[in-house]
Scaffold this motif. Structure first.
Motif, mmCIF file in Angstrom:
data_model
loop_
_atom_site.group_PDB
_atom_site.id
_atom_site.type_symbol
_atom_site.label_atom_id
_atom_site.label_comp_id
_atom_site.label_asym_id
_atom_site.label_seq_id
_atom_site.Cartn_x
_atom_site.Cartn_y
_atom_site.Cartn_z
ATOM 1 N N GLY A 207 15.674 6.227 114.756
ATOM 2 C CA GLY A 207 15.599 4.780 114.550
ATOM 3 C C GLY A 207 15.415 3.999 115.832
ATOM 4 O O GLY A 207 15.022 2.832 115.798
ATOM 5 N N ASP A 208 15.697 4.634 116.986
ATOM 6 C CA ASP A 208 15.464 3.959 118.268
ATOM 7 C C ASP A 208 13.969 3.692 118.426
ATOM 8 O O ASP A 208 13.134 4.564 118.160
ATOM 9 C CB ASP A 208 15.955 4.830 119.430
ATOM 10 C CG ASP A 208 17.474 4.874 119.508
ATOM 11 O OD1 ASP A 208 18.124 4.054 118.838
ATOM 12 O OD2 ASP A 208 18.001 5.739 120.229
ATOM 13 N N LYS A 209 13.636 2.480 118.892
ATOM 14 C CA LYS A 209 12.225 2.112 118.981
ATOM 15 C C LYS A 209 12.021 1.051 120.057
ATOM 16 O O LYS A 209 12.798 0.099 120.159
ATOM 17 C CB LYS A 209 11.738 1.579 117.625
ATOM 18 C CG LYS A 209 10.230 1.488 117.468
ATOM 19 C CD LYS A 209 9.865 1.152 116.025
ATOM 20 C CE LYS A 209 8.368 1.177 115.801
ATOM 21 N NZ LYS A 209 8.020 0.885 114.381
ATOM 22 N N LEU A 210 10.975 1.246 120.862
ATOM 23 C CA LEU A 210 10.659 0.312 121.941
ATOM 24 C C LEU A 210 9.229 -0.194 121.815
ATOM 25 O O LEU A 210 8.353 0.511 121.310
ATOM 26 C CB LEU A 210 10.806 0.995 123.310
ATOM 27 C CG LEU A 210 12.160 1.593 123.676
ATOM 28 C CD1 LEU A 210 12.052 2.324 125.006
ATOM 29 C CD2 LEU A 210 13.239 0.513 123.753
ATOM 30 N N SER A 211 9.030 -1.418 122.283
ATOM 31 C CA SER A 211 7.690 -1.969 122.446
ATOM 32 C C SER A 211 7.499 -2.244 123.934
ATOM 33 O O SER A 211 8.304 -2.961 124.540
ATOM 34 C CB SER A 211 7.525 -3.260 121.638
ATOM 35 O OG SER A 211 6.295 -3.895 121.952
ATOM 36 N N ILE A 212 6.462 -1.637 124.518
ATOM 37 C CA ILE A 212 6.236 -1.776 125.956
ATOM 38 C C ILE A 212 4.928 -2.533 126.192
ATOM 39 O O ILE A 212 3.848 -2.046 125.823
ATOM 40 C CB ILE A 212 6.171 -0.398 126.658
ATOM 41 C CG1 ILE A 212 7.453 0.397 126.390
ATOM 42 C CG2 ILE A 212 5.954 -0.566 128.150
ATOM 43 C CD1 ILE A 212 7.292 1.518 125.411
ATOM 44 N N VAL B 14 -0.248 -2.777 124.786
ATOM 45 C CA VAL B 14 1.100 -2.685 124.225
ATOM 46 C C VAL B 14 1.273 -1.293 123.639
ATOM 47 O O VAL B 14 0.405 -0.795 122.905
ATOM 48 C CB VAL B 14 1.336 -3.759 123.137
ATOM 49 C CG1 VAL B 14 2.723 -3.591 122.513
ATOM 50 C CG2 VAL B 14 1.177 -5.157 123.725
ATOM 51 N N PHE B 15 2.375 -0.653 123.963
ATOM 52 C CA PHE B 15 2.647 0.707 123.505
ATOM 53 C C PHE B 15 3.951 0.719 122.716
ATOM 54 O O PHE B 15 4.916 0.059 123.097
ATOM 55 C CB PHE B 15 2.747 1.668 124.689
ATOM 56 C CG PHE B 15 1.507 1.697 125.548
ATOM 57 C CD1 PHE B 15 0.541 2.659 125.357
ATOM 58 C CD2 PHE B 15 1.319 0.740 126.558
ATOM 59 C CE1 PHE B 15 -0.597 2.689 126.153
ATOM 60 C CE2 PHE B 15 0.183 0.757 127.347
ATOM 61 C CZ PHE B 15 -0.778 1.731 127.143
ATOM 62 N N ILE B 16 3.958 1.463 121.618
ATOM 63 C CA ILE B 16 5.154 1.603 120.791
ATOM 64 C C ILE B 16 5.748 3.001 121.010
ATOM 65 O O ILE B 16 5.035 4.008 120.945
ATOM 66 C CB ILE B 16 4.837 1.407 119.287
ATOM 67 C CG1 ILE B 16 4.264 0.013 119.042
ATOM 68 C CG2 ILE B 16 6.107 1.621 118.456
ATOM 69 C CD1 ILE B 16 5.202 -1.126 119.373
ATOM 70 N N GLN B 17 7.026 3.026 121.279
ATOM 71 C CA GLN B 17 7.726 4.298 121.489
ATOM 72 C C GLN B 17 8.809 4.457 120.439
ATOM 73 O O GLN B 17 9.744 3.656 120.373
ATOM 74 C CB GLN B 17 8.346 4.368 122.884
ATOM 75 C CG GLN B 17 9.136 5.646 123.139
ATOM 76 C CD GLN B 17 9.697 5.722 124.550
ATOM 77 O OE1 GLN B 17 9.388 4.886 125.395
ATOM 78 N NE2 GLN B 17 10.527 6.723 124.805
#
Length: 201
Positions: A88-93, A105-108
């Motif tokens: 469920g952890d999620k980042l937008s870079i 923009v990258f989604i992790q």
């Protein structure tokens, strides 16, 4: 009496697999195995030009990291690790430079993300790392300029090369062991069928 070649091949394959895992474990730095959390920078010691400290980001909040590139026309390898990753952890870079140019923009949504950017001229990149997951996360950022020509990969005496070569051998032994395991099982099955046929005559 059944032929013993199958069990012998089976035992040899298991020995190969055990040896390969032993080789792999022996070359992994003790600082990594002793740590509670898996750390990419510790595993690939000397690979990165810059590694940040752990940064805590609350859900819905952002952290900002900058990196200055001194060279031109080089690839920049950058990566982010979510320490102690949970489902469920999620980042937008979002990446931009000091002039406002957008690098994307990258989604992790996995523990580790690596990407490569082509840098045409010396620049300073700004990374806006937004936590879009439900929980607080700790992240580490990593940067390597022109990684293919870095000392970590070009110097045979570097810690990374000392680890990679045995890991390649370990991987080869694992593949060979799995093939032998399959062959051993097939040989045992064929010998058993032949033994059963002989008993029926």
């Amino acid at each position: 009496m059944m032929n013993k070649r199958g069990p012998i091949i089976l035992i040899a394959s298991m020995i190969l697999i055990v040896i390969s895992f032993s080789v792999a474990i022996s070359v992994i730095p003790s600082s990594v195995t002793d740590s509670d959390n898996f750390s990419v920078p510790l595993l690939f010691e000397g690979m990165f030009d810059d590694v940040s400290d752990e940064v805590e980001i609350l859900s819905g909040n952002s952290a900002y990291v900058s990196y200055s590139i001194s060279s031109s026309n080089i690839p920049l390898l950058w990566g982010i690790q979510i320490v102690d990753y949970k489902s469920g952890d999620k980042l937008s870079i979002k990446i931009s430079n000091i002039f406002g140019d957008d690098y994307g923009v990258f989604i992790q949504d996995e523990p580790i993300l690596f990407e490569v950017l082509d840098i045409k001229q010396s620049d300073t990149l700004n990374f806006e790392i937004q936590n879009i997951g439900p929980d607080t996360v700790d992240v580490i950022t990593m940067f390597s300029e022109d990684p293919e020509n870095s000392d970590a990969l070009s110097n045979p005496d570097s810690p990374v090369m000392h680890m990679i070569f045995p890991l390649v051998i370990s991987g080869f032994l694992i593949i060979l062991g799995i093939i032998m395991l399959i062959v051993g099982i097939l040989v045992i099955f064929v010998d058993w069928k032949n033994f059963q046929n002989k008993r029926n005559y």
